[in-house]
Design an enzyme around this catalytic site. Structure first.
Site, short mmCIF file in Angstrom:
data_model
loop_
_atom_site.label_atom_id
_atom_site.label_comp_id
_atom_site.label_asym_id
_atom_site.label_seq_id
_atom_site.Cartn_x
_atom_site.Cartn_y
_atom_site.Cartn_z
N SER A 35 0.83 -1.25 -0.09
CA SER A 35 -0.04 -0.07 0.02
C SER A 35 0.74 1.30 0.14
O SER A 35 1.17 1.81 1.02
CB SER A 35 -1.02 0.04 1.25
N HIS B 177 -3.36 -6.05 2.36
CA HIS B 177 -2.39 -7.41 2.81
C HIS B 177 -3.21 -8.61 2.93
O HIS B 177 -2.61 -9.62 3.51
CB HIS B 177 -1.78 -6.74 4.10
N GLU C 219 -4.75 -2.65 9.15
CA GLU C 219 -4.15 -3.24 10.34
C GLU C 219 -4.81 -2.90 11.54
O GLU C 219 -5.16 -1.76 11.95
CB GLU C 219 -2.70 -2.56 10.43
N GLU D 150 1.47 -9.41 6.81
CA GLU D 150 2.34 -9.39 7.89
C GLU D 150 2.32 -10.33 9.04
O GLU D 150 2.62 -9.94 10.17
CB GLU D 150 1.98 -7.73 8.34
N ASP E 142 -4.32 1.06 11.61
CA ASP E 142 -3.59 1.75 10.28
C ASP E 142 -4.63 1.49 9.26
O ASP E 142 -4.92 0.44 8.62
CB ASP E 142 -2.61 0.91 9.82
N GLU F 232 -3.38 5.54 12.21
CA GLU F 232 -2.57 5.88 11.12
C GLU F 232 -3.22 5.98 9.94
O GLU F 232 -4.08 5.33 9.58
CB GLU F 232 -1.25 4.82 11.09
N ASP G 68 1.58 8.17 7.41
CA ASP G 68 2.37 7.31 6.73
C ASP G 68 2.56 7.92 5.15
O ASP G 68 3.26 8.50 4.80
CB ASP G 68 1.97 5.88 7.08
N LYS H 41 9.82 5.07 7.28
CA LYS H 41 10.25 3.89 6.70
C LYS H 41 11.26 4.17 5.69
O LYS H 41 11.16 5.30 4.91
CB LYS H 41 9.09 3.39 5.75
N HIS I 180 8.46 -1.16 9.36
CA HIS I 180 8.85 -2.29 8.38
C HIS I 180 8.11 -1.92 7.27
O HIS I 180 7.36 -0.95 7.12
CB HIS I 180 8.51 -3.68 9.02
N LYS J 18 6.70 -0.40 14.59
CA LYS J 18 5.75 -1.15 13.83
C LYS J 18 6.37 -2.38 13.04
O LYS J 18 6.98 -1.94 11.97
CB LYS J 18 4.66 -0.20 13.13
O1 LIG Z 1 0.85 0.72 5.19
C1 LIG Z 1 1.66 0.51 6.15
O2 LIG Z 1 2.20 0.98 7.24
C2 LIG Z 1 2.88 -0.75 5.68
C3 LIG Z 1 3.42 -1.26 6.70
O3 LIG Z 1 2.63 -1.95 7.56
O4 LIG Z 1 2.09 -1.49 4.87
P1 LIG Z 1 3.05 -1.26 3.32
O5 LIG Z 1 4.54 -1.84 3.41
O6 LIG Z 1 2.47 -2.49 2.32
O7 LIG Z 1 2.81 0.05 2.64
MG LIG Z 2 0.54 2.65 6.73
#
Ligand SMILES: O=C(O)[C@@H](CO)OP(=O)(O)O
Ligand SMILES: [Mg+2]
Length: 434
Positions: free
Chosen positions: A46, A158, A167, A210, A247, A290, A315, A340, A368, A391
């Site tokens: 995502s 996911h 999440e 995850e 999230d 989030e 994020d 990230k 992660h 996280k």
């Molecule tokens: O959205 C998120 O926060 C992440 C990690 O949990 O997902 P992705 O790595 O798929 O962006």
């Molecule tokens: Mg996110």
């Protein structure tokens, strides 16, 4: 130690597999004194649209997801320029790669190529000193273990179920140590497995990207209720011992043509969605949400932050980019950054992003990606920066437990200096309402 001990003598890159069986870039860096560093870059599903570019070959190999071009960029053009440099000069090395790349989103060399070198260089320098990475980056002042935000029900991109929220996380705020927090998370995860199996049958305990379960649920409250039941089943008190976090990854259920969100079988305007979150925050011990709104809605994030009075995390909104974070700070959008490293592509820029948010009283969560590997760099970054939150998925599956297990080792090594922050780290959470 000699002056040139830290000089980089060799760089070698290759593809390796990640947890979704996609290839990703692994790079190794050697120094003159025999120091060695290795890093594997992660990959998102995502992804935010403003992230740095992950270079994929697009050929038939690996269904277009090959990284041979990125690997070649490391082994040729980057290696040529970086070999001979002092591995402690992280900023200069990262800057050199940005200069060679020359694009705003690292699309020429690939953020995956650049990041693999950037992180491996830091590992090589710390190995030459003979100290762990968290100590190389944070020194004597690195003492804070992170509170883990453990994603034990997966939805959205996911998982193959109908949950729109991506999440559903448990947060062991009542633990005294990281070790205890991880134990509480693991016990709750196993209670949840039992509860889901009893209620929905054995197919409900299949897991998502995850490592969290991906049960055939349809709406948010159903998932939150299952978390509460699992916490209680393990003998813990929801809110006091273990809080909850979400999230939403709301860009994934936002319709930009109609400017509405589709969630739990209904259509929501921005205002209605914030009100829905408000109800959830009143009904459940949720300390953090989030990406509650889509990635371009800075104004909406500011309203949500004001109204919800909990931790609101950017994020996809911030993508670990200081320009977007500055815009957010100026408009009071969100009050926490999800950091990230591969969203921005170098260690230096990641550290700059962390510094910017902490100076502005925002919280910091090291994260992660949904596509991960056995690499544990983020565990070290979390401790080095005293971020206080990490996280990294469910307390299950090797690529997630690798990070948690590394934190167990770091906590042990820190001994009496190790500190686990608990609920206090959620400084934007209105205390007393749990
Ligand atoms: O959205 C998120 O926060 C992440 C990690 O949990 O997902 P992705 O790595 O798929 O962006
Ligand atoms: Mg996110």
């Amino acid at each position: 130690m000699w002056e040139d001990d830290f000089d980089i003598t060799k760089i070698r890159s290759r593809w390796v597999l990640d947890s979704r069986s996609n290839p990703t870039v692994e790079t190794e860096v050697y120094t003159l004194a025999g120091g060695f560093g290795r890093a594997i870059v992660p990959s998102g599903a995502s992804t935010g649209s403003h992230e740095a570019l992950e270079l994929r070959d697009g050929s038939r190999e690996f269904h277009g997801r090959g990284v041979l071009k990125a690997v070649e960029n490391v082994n040729t053009v980057i290696a040529r320029e970086i070999i001979g440099m002092d591995s402690r000069r992280q900023e200069d090395i990262d800057k050199k790669m940005l200069d060679i790349d020359g694009t705003p989103n690292k699309s020429r060399l690939g953020a995956n190529a650049i990041l693999s070198v950037s992180l491996a260089v830091a590992h090589a320098a710390s190995s030459t000193y003979g100290v762990p990475l968290y100590f190389y980056l944070g020194g004597m002042q690195a003492y804070l273990l992170p509170v883990p935000l453990m994603n034990i029900i997966n939805g959205g991109k996911h998982a193959g179920n109908e949950l729109k929220i991506q999440e559903f996380m448990i947060v062991p705020v009542g633990a005294k140590t990281f070790r205890e927090a991880l134990k509480m998370g693991s016990e709750t995860y196993n209670s949840l497995r039992k509860i889901l199996k009893e209620k929905y049958g054995s197919s409900a305990i299949n897991v998502g990207d995850e490592g969290g379960f991906a049960p055939p649920m349809k709406n948010t409250r159903e998932a939150l209720d299952a978390l509460i039941a699992a916490i209680k089943d393990s003998g813990y008190s929801p809110g006091k011992d273990i809080a909850l976090a979400l999230d939403a990854a709301a860009s994934e259920f936002y319709d930009d043509k109609r400017n509405v969100y589709y969630l739990d079988g209904k259509e929501y305007s921005r205002e209605n969605l914030i009100n829905y979150y408000k109800e959830l925050v009143q009904e459940y011990p949720i300390v953090s949400i989030e990406d509650p709104l889509h990635e371009e809605d800075f104004e909406g994030f500011a309203i949500a932050t004001q109204e919800l009075k909990i931790q609101i995390v950017g994020d996809d909104l911030f993508v670990t980019n200081v320009k977007r974070i500055s815009k957010g700070i100026a408009s009071r959008a969100a009050n926490a950054l999800l950091l990230k490293v591969n969203q921005i592509g170098t260690l230096t820029e990641s550290l700059n992003a962390a510094r910017l948010v902490t100076m502005n009283n925002y919280s910091l969560i090291i994260s992660h990606r949904s596509g991960e590997s056995e690499d544990v760099t983020i565990s070290h970054i979390a401790v080095a920066l005293n971020a206080g939150q990490i996280k990294t998925g469910a307390p299950a599956r090797g690529e997630r437990t690798a990070k948690y297990n590394e934190l167990l080792r770091i906590e042990e090594e820190l001994g009496s200096r190790a500190t686990y922050p608990g609920i206090g780290i959620f400084k934007h959470y209105k205390l007393g309402s749990l």
